[in-house]
Design a protein around this motif. Sequence first.
Motif, PDB file in Angstrom:
ATOM      1  N   PHE A 166     -72.575   2.515 -44.898  1.00  0.00           N
ATOM      2  CA  PHE A 166     -72.397   3.704 -44.061  1.00  0.00           C
ATOM      3  C   PHE A 166     -71.255   4.556 -44.612  1.00  0.00           C
ATOM      4  O   PHE A 166     -70.181   4.045 -44.922  1.00  0.00           O
ATOM      5  N   SER A 167     -71.498   5.854 -44.752  1.00  0.00           N
ATOM      6  CA  SER A 167     -70.460   6.777 -45.228  1.00  0.00           C
ATOM      7  C   SER A 167     -69.779   7.417 -44.027  1.00  0.00           C
ATOM      8  O   SER A 167     -70.416   8.163 -43.271  1.00  0.00           O
ATOM      9  N   TYR A 168     -68.510   7.119 -43.857  1.00  0.00           N
ATOM     10  CA  TYR A 168     -67.741   7.667 -42.746  1.00  0.00           C
ATOM     11  C   TYR A 168     -67.320   9.094 -43.055  1.00  0.00           C
ATOM     12  O   TYR A 168     -67.015   9.430 -44.193  1.00  0.00           O
ATOM     13  N   THR A 169     -67.321   9.925 -42.038  1.00  0.00           N
ATOM     14  CA  THR A 169     -66.977  11.325 -42.188  1.00  0.00           C
ATOM     15  C   THR A 169     -65.639  11.588 -41.517  1.00  0.00           C
ATOM     16  O   THR A 169     -65.448  11.266 -40.344  1.00  0.00           O
ATOM     17  N   ASP A 170     -64.715  12.169 -42.288  1.00  0.00           N
ATOM     18  CA  ASP A 170     -63.435  12.518 -41.691  1.00  0.00           C
ATOM     19  C   ASP A 170     -63.431  14.004 -41.330  1.00  0.00           C
ATOM     20  O   ASP A 170     -64.311  14.764 -41.722  1.00  0.00           O
ATOM     21  N   GLU A 171     -62.448  14.364 -40.534  1.00  0.00           N
ATOM     22  CA  GLU A 171     -62.305  15.734 -40.061  1.00  0.00           C
ATOM     23  C   GLU A 171     -60.827  16.090 -40.114  1.00  0.00           C
ATOM     24  O   GLU A 171     -59.986  15.234 -40.369  1.00  0.00           O
ATOM     25  N   SER A 172     -60.518  17.337 -39.832  1.00  0.00           N
ATOM     26  CA  SER A 172     -59.105  17.711 -39.769  1.00  0.00           C
ATOM     27  C   SER A 172     -58.875  18.725 -38.657  1.00  0.00           C
ATOM     28  O   SER A 172     -59.804  19.408 -38.215  1.00  0.00           O
ATOM     29  N   LEU A 173     -57.648  18.764 -38.231  1.00  0.00           N
ATOM     30  CA  LEU A 173     -57.217  19.637 -37.140  1.00  0.00           C
ATOM     31  C   LEU A 173     -55.784  20.051 -37.440  1.00  0.00           C
ATOM     32  O   LEU A 173     -54.974  19.222 -37.875  1.00  0.00           O
ATOM     33  N   MET A 174     -55.466  21.321 -37.209  1.00  0.00           N
ATOM     34  CA  MET A 174     -54.092  21.788 -37.356  1.00  0.00           C
ATOM     35  C   MET A 174     -53.420  21.710 -35.983  1.00  0.00           C
ATOM     36  O   MET A 174     -53.863  22.354 -35.034  1.00  0.00           O
ATOM     37  N   LEU A 175     -52.394  20.890 -35.899  1.00  0.00           N
ATOM     38  CA  LEU A 175     -51.672  20.742 -34.641  1.00  0.00           C
ATOM     39  C   LEU A 175     -50.570  21.786 -34.554  1.00  0.00           C
ATOM     40  O   LEU A 175     -49.814  21.968 -35.515  1.00  0.00           O
ATOM     41  N   PRO A 176     -50.434  22.437 -33.415  1.00  0.00           N
ATOM     42  CA  PRO A 176     -49.295  23.335 -33.258  1.00  0.00           C
ATOM     43  C   PRO A 176     -47.993  22.535 -33.156  1.00  0.00           C
ATOM     44  O   PRO A 176     -47.997  21.397 -32.674  1.00  0.00           O
ATOM     45  N   GLN A 177     -46.935  23.128 -33.611  1.00  0.00           N
ATOM     46  CA  GLN A 177     -45.619  22.499 -33.518  1.00  0.00           C
ATOM     47  C   GLN A 177     -45.335  22.146 -32.065  1.00  0.00           C
ATOM     48  O   GLN A 177     -45.589  22.931 -31.156  1.00  0.00           O
ATOM     49  N   GLY A 178     -44.855  20.912 -31.845  1.00  0.00           N
ATOM     50  CA  GLY A 178     -44.559  20.457 -30.493  1.00  0.00           C
ATOM     51  C   GLY A 178     -45.700  19.674 -29.853  1.00  0.00           C
ATOM     52  O   GLY A 178     -45.617  19.299 -28.685  1.00  0.00           O
ATOM     53  N   SER A 179     -46.764  19.419 -30.611  1.00  0.00           N
ATOM     54  CA  SER A 179     -47.898  18.647 -30.088  1.00  0.00           C
ATOM     55  C   SER A 179     -47.573  17.159 -30.078  1.00  0.00           C
ATOM     56  O   SER A 179     -46.713  16.694 -30.808  1.00  0.00           O
ATOM     57  N   ARG A 180     -48.296  16.441 -29.256  1.00  0.00           N
ATOM     58  CA  ARG A 180     -48.165  14.990 -29.172  1.00  0.00           C
ATOM     59  C   ARG A 180     -49.570  14.388 -29.188  1.00  0.00           C
ATOM     60  O   ARG A 180     -50.502  14.968 -28.636  1.00  0.00           O
ATOM     61  N   LEU A 181     -49.702  13.225 -29.827  1.00  0.00           N
ATOM     62  CA  LEU A 181     -50.954  12.471 -29.828  1.00  0.00           C
ATOM     63  C   LEU A 181     -50.738  11.204 -29.020  1.00  0.00           C
ATOM     64  O   LEU A 181     -49.689  10.566 -29.127  1.00  0.00           O
ATOM     65  N   LEU A 182     -51.720  10.842 -28.236  1.00  0.00           N
ATOM     66  CA  LEU A 182     -51.678   9.618 -27.447  1.00  0.00           C
ATOM     67  C   LEU A 182     -52.906   8.792 -27.834  1.00  0.00           C
ATOM     68  O   LEU A 182     -54.049   9.196 -27.591  1.00  0.00           O
ATOM     69  N   ILE A 183     -52.655   7.667 -28.496  1.00  0.00           N
ATOM     70  CA  ILE A 183     -53.716   6.804 -29.000  1.00  0.00           C
ATOM     71  C   ILE A 183     -53.655   5.499 -28.208  1.00  0.00           C
ATOM     72  O   ILE A 183     -52.561   4.965 -27.980  1.00  0.00           O
ATOM     73  N   TYR A 184     -54.793   4.985 -27.812  1.00  0.00           N
ATOM     74  CA  TYR A 184     -54.818   3.831 -26.907  1.00  0.00           C
ATOM     75  C   TYR A 184     -56.094   3.033 -27.126  1.00  0.00           C
ATOM     76  O   TYR A 184     -57.071   3.544 -27.667  1.00  0.00           O
ATOM     77  N   THR A 185     -56.082   1.794 -26.694  1.00  0.00           N
ATOM     78  CA  THR A 185     -57.296   0.980 -26.719  1.00  0.00           C
ATOM     79  C   THR A 185     -57.991   1.073 -25.364  1.00  0.00           C
ATOM     80  O   THR A 185     -57.419   1.548 -24.379  1.00  0.00           O
ATOM     81  N   ASP A 186     -59.219   0.590 -25.313  1.00  0.00           N
ATOM     82  CA  ASP A 186     -59.995   0.678 -24.076  1.00  0.00           C
ATOM     83  C   ASP A 186     -59.422  -0.180 -22.954  1.00  0.00           C
ATOM     84  O   ASP A 186     -59.832  -0.043 -21.805  1.00  0.00           O
ATOM     85  N   GLY A 187     -58.453  -1.031 -23.264  1.00  0.00           N
ATOM     86  CA  GLY A 187     -57.777  -1.782 -22.213  1.00  0.00           C
ATOM     87  C   GLY A 187     -57.018  -0.879 -21.259  1.00  0.00           C
ATOM     88  O   GLY A 187     -56.730  -1.256 -20.125  1.00  0.00           O
ATOM     89  N   VAL A 188     -56.722   0.342 -21.698  1.00  0.00           N
ATOM     90  CA  VAL A 188     -56.076   1.328 -20.827  1.00  0.00           C
ATOM     91  C   VAL A 188     -57.121   1.964 -19.917  1.00  0.00           C
ATOM     92  O   VAL A 188     -57.047   1.852 -18.694  1.00  0.00           O
ATOM     93  N   SER A 189     -58.101   2.629 -20.494  1.00  0.00           N
ATOM     94  CA  SER A 189     -59.081   3.369 -19.696  1.00  0.00           C
ATOM     95  C   SER A 189     -59.992   2.457 -18.877  1.00  0.00           C
ATOM     96  O   SER A 189     -60.496   2.850 -17.830  1.00  0.00           O
ATOM     97  N   GLU A 190     -60.182   1.204 -19.335  1.00  0.00           N
ATOM     98  CA  GLU A 190     -61.055   0.279 -18.614  1.00  0.00           C
ATOM     99  C   GLU A 190     -60.287  -0.732 -17.759  1.00  0.00           C
ATOM    100  O   GLU A 190     -60.898  -1.659 -17.218  1.00  0.00           O
ATOM    101  N   ALA A 191     -58.972  -0.547 -17.630  1.00  0.00           N
ATOM    102  CA  ALA A 191     -58.203  -1.400 -16.710  1.00  0.00           C
ATOM    103  C   ALA A 191     -58.760  -1.168 -15.305  1.00  0.00           C
ATOM    104  O   ALA A 191     -59.079  -0.035 -14.936  1.00  0.00           O
TER     105      ALA A 191
END
Length: 134
Positions: A50-75
């Motif tokens: 399988f060939s995975y496809t990447d993407e890109s996004l320009m974040l404005p200065q002052g942005s934050r990313l919140l990355i989590y596992t499904d243990g958060v949303s499925e708690a």
Amino acid sequence: TLFWGRLDLTTGELQYCNAGHNPIVVIPPTGEPYYLKAKANFVTGLFADFSYTDESLMLPQGSRLLIYTDGVSEAETAAKELYGEARLLAYASQIDASASAKDVVNGLYDSVKSFTKENEQNDDITIMSISYKG
């Protein structure tokens, strides 16, 4: 599942690929947090060619990313009510721009534990907060 990302701290460009993982939350410096839309990719290891496809996004200065596992949303509560994606976005919308990554992570974890009360955790919980200050 896997979320791969590379953030250029000079330009704010986020290159990413989501392989079946929960969508990450983007918290812009102004406006409402949102779930990052990503091209559909299979979970890793399912198909050898399988060939995975990447993407890109320009974040404005002052942005934050919140990355989590499904243990958060499925708690869940004892009554099987899920913490859910709407509650996660509501948490993200009240994060102070000056909050440290540690405060954001601990705050979300505390929010999940408060929601589930004494109900036993049914999955792993992993949380990461990344800020792009520019």
